[in-house]
Scaffold this motif. Structure first.
Motif, mmCIF file in Angstrom:
data_model
loop_
_atom_site.group_PDB
_atom_site.id
_atom_site.type_symbol
_atom_site.label_atom_id
_atom_site.label_comp_id
_atom_site.label_asym_id
_atom_site.label_seq_id
_atom_site.Cartn_x
_atom_site.Cartn_y
_atom_site.Cartn_z
ATOM 1 N N ASP A 338 0.868 -1.168 0.000
ATOM 2 C CA ASP A 338 0.000 0.000 0.000
ATOM 3 C C ASP A 338 0.908 1.223 0.000
ATOM 4 N N GLN A 341 0.935 3.670 2.959
ATOM 5 C CA GLN A 341 1.419 3.271 4.277
ATOM 6 C C GLN A 341 2.931 3.419 4.359
ATOM 7 N N ASP A 342 3.406 3.801 5.525
ATOM 8 C CA ASP A 342 4.843 3.970 5.715
ATOM 9 C C ASP A 342 5.536 2.647 6.025
ATOM 10 N N GLU A 343 4.785 1.715 6.589
ATOM 11 C CA GLU A 343 5.393 0.456 7.002
ATOM 12 C C GLU A 343 5.863 -0.326 5.780
#
Length: 516
Positions: A338, A341-343
């Motif tokens: 995604d 998202q940062d992760e």
């Protein structure tokens, strides 16, 4: 007298043509469904005894058409040669002679019923053990016999003496609208080229394009419209990922062939009805993995497989993960990607990406920002349009699978595609889809030519199944066969010098050895 004779012959011929086009009666239609699908008009399940032990199986798993073909001509398979089922042959006054040399009298309605239900011919000889013995009611038997009497005269929908009607599903709106317009242009250009040359056995091609809409329900509705209302003879290069597995069951139910690069969309569609000129996602990803394991030190991992959240991409990612683990790759993980998202898992030595191009360059940017420059692997048809946005730090660390490369193009193939592009106002965008659609039309044309003037869907399938080393002029040579429906079973592997924007072939096309 001569005038009377001529008029009589013309009248007889006209009546014969009218008889050939009469619609099936309700009994004949019920018999047709029983023949093709193994379904009773009563709605009750039909069973069949199989083998010497008489094991009972549902007739839906082994309908008559599976072996005898939808046209009743028989399809040799696995050493078994089912006979032709035309009524004129069955009831010939000269009797019958089996392939094994056994003679027996002509069939009657009664002896045909015995053959179907008990496995004995009119001479009371046992039929081949491969022949199921169906448990039929009197009504089902009458329906089936009625249809067999019409089988030889029934022409497949979409085929007339002067036209061949094919159809496709291509989006005109949404995320795939540009791809849909590209494929439509190639198909329309190919149809125009074939018709200008005189058609196929004197038949002009007619193409119907419907929009599959935004979801599975609308796509199924559009497919039903092509089959039931438009009554197309075959489907050509559709682009409708939402159909997924529903497509196979619908094609097999209707007996419709499909020629097109379906598996490029991610999900493999395995069916006798489907012929694909391009390798699927599975084949391309395995080609990338095989190259990496042979030429790069990556087996120890860690390896990340990341994919956009889509059922087809997720399934392809899971298939790749299993393949890697089965071939000594260690520390393999999967993660839906995604971009919002940062992760993001870090520390991977290799990253396989499945999804749209814009997310690919964004993924590369995030990795570089985090100080990570792993090997990146992807399919060219998904990311090529965004490739030059990838940071230069990944130069020669990006590896792409290509179904074809410029060296595959012959002079004739290049000229044909160039002329079509000019006529349709196309550039080089979505080249894999262009070549896939172009090759699909070549396969349709060649298959119909081999099927002959008296063509049928079954004859087209048999003709395509017999194609080996077919030259499209744009790809490695295509080959099909019994149980083989992908014309190409591998991919070229290419790396990219990003600062110079140059592509280098590091592994030429060769078929993968992995089996499904």
């Amino acid at each position: 007298m001569k005038t009377s004779l001529i008029l009589g012959l013309l009248l007889t011929s006209s009546l014969h043509c009218i008889a050939d086009t009469l619609p099936l009666s309700p009994e004949e239609s019920a018999g047709k469904r029983l023949y093709r699908e193994g379904v009773s008009s009563s709605g009750e399940p039909i069973m069949a005894r199989v083998g010497a032990a008489g094991m009972l199986l549902p007739a839906t798993s082994l309908p008559c058409a599976n072996c005898h073909g939808t046209d009743g001509l028989g399809r040799p398979e696995g050493g078994v040669r089912p006979p032709e089922l035309s009524w004129s042959r069955l009831t010939s006054t000269y009797g019958q002679r089996q392939i094994n040399g056994r003679n027996y009298p002509a069939y009657t309605e009664g002896t045909l019923a015995r053959a179907i239900q008990e496995g004995r011919d009119p001479g009371n000889n046992h039929l081949d053990p491969a022949m199921p013995r169906f448990v039929l009611s009197m009504k089902d038997q009458r329906n089936l016999t009625a249809y067999l009497k019409r089988l030889a005269d029934e022409r497949d929908p979409g085929l007339t003496p002067d036209s061949l009607h094919v159809g496709t599903l291509l989006p005109s709106q949404g995320a795939l609208a540009e791809e849909g317009a590209t494929v439509a242009a190639v198909l329309n250009g190919s149809v125009a080229r074939i018709n200008k040359a005189g058609g196929i056995h004197g038949r002009q091609l007619r193409l119907t394009i419907l929009d599959p809409g935004p979801d599975r329900i609308s796509a199924e509705r559009a497919l039903d419209q092509l089959i039931d209302q438009e009554q197309v003879f075959a489907l050509i290069a559709p682009l409708a990922p939402a159909l997924d597995t529903q497509l196979v069951s619908r094609l097999e139910q209707a007996g419709i062939p499909l020629i097109g690069p379906l598996s490029l969309q991610g999900t493999a569609q395995s069916s006798r009805q489907i012929f694909e000129p391009m390798p699927g996602a599975r084949e391309q990803l395995i080609a990338l993995a095989d190259y990496a394991s042979a030429s790069l030190r990556v087996l120890q991992g860690p390896t990340l497989i990341t994919y956009t959240e889509d059922p087809g991409q997720r399934l392809a990612a899971q298939t790749l993960s299993q393949y890697l683990q089965d071939h000594a790759w260690q520390n393999v993980s999967l993660k839906a990607y995604d971009s919002a998202q940062d992760e993001l898992p870090l520390g991977s030595r290799s990253v396989f990406y499945l999804g749209c191009g814009s997310d690919f360059s964004h993924l590369a940017e995030r990795l570089q920002t985090a100080g990570q420059v792993p090997y990146l692997f992807a399919m060219s048809n998904q990311v090529a349009g965004d490739l030059l946005q990838v940071p230069n730090g990944f130069s020669r660390r990006v590896f792409l699978s290509y179904p074809f490369v410029p060296s595959d193009w012959t002079l004739a193939g290049r000229l044909a595609l160039t002329q079509l592009r000019e006529q349709q106002g196309l550039g080089g965008q979505h080249a894999v889809l262009q070549v896939g659609a172009f090759s699909s039309m070549l396969l349709l044309s060649d298959g119909m030519k081999q099927a002959g003037r008296d063509a049928s869907r079954e004859k087209l399938i048999n003709a395509l199944e017999g194609l080996h080393d077919f030259d499209t002029g744009l790809t490695p040579r295509l080959s099909f066969g019994p149980g083989r429906r992908l014309g190409l079973n591998g991919a070229h592997i290419v790396t990219v010098d990003l600062p110079d924007q140059r592509f280098y072939l590091v592994a030429p096309y060769k078929p993968i050895t992995a089996t499904p």
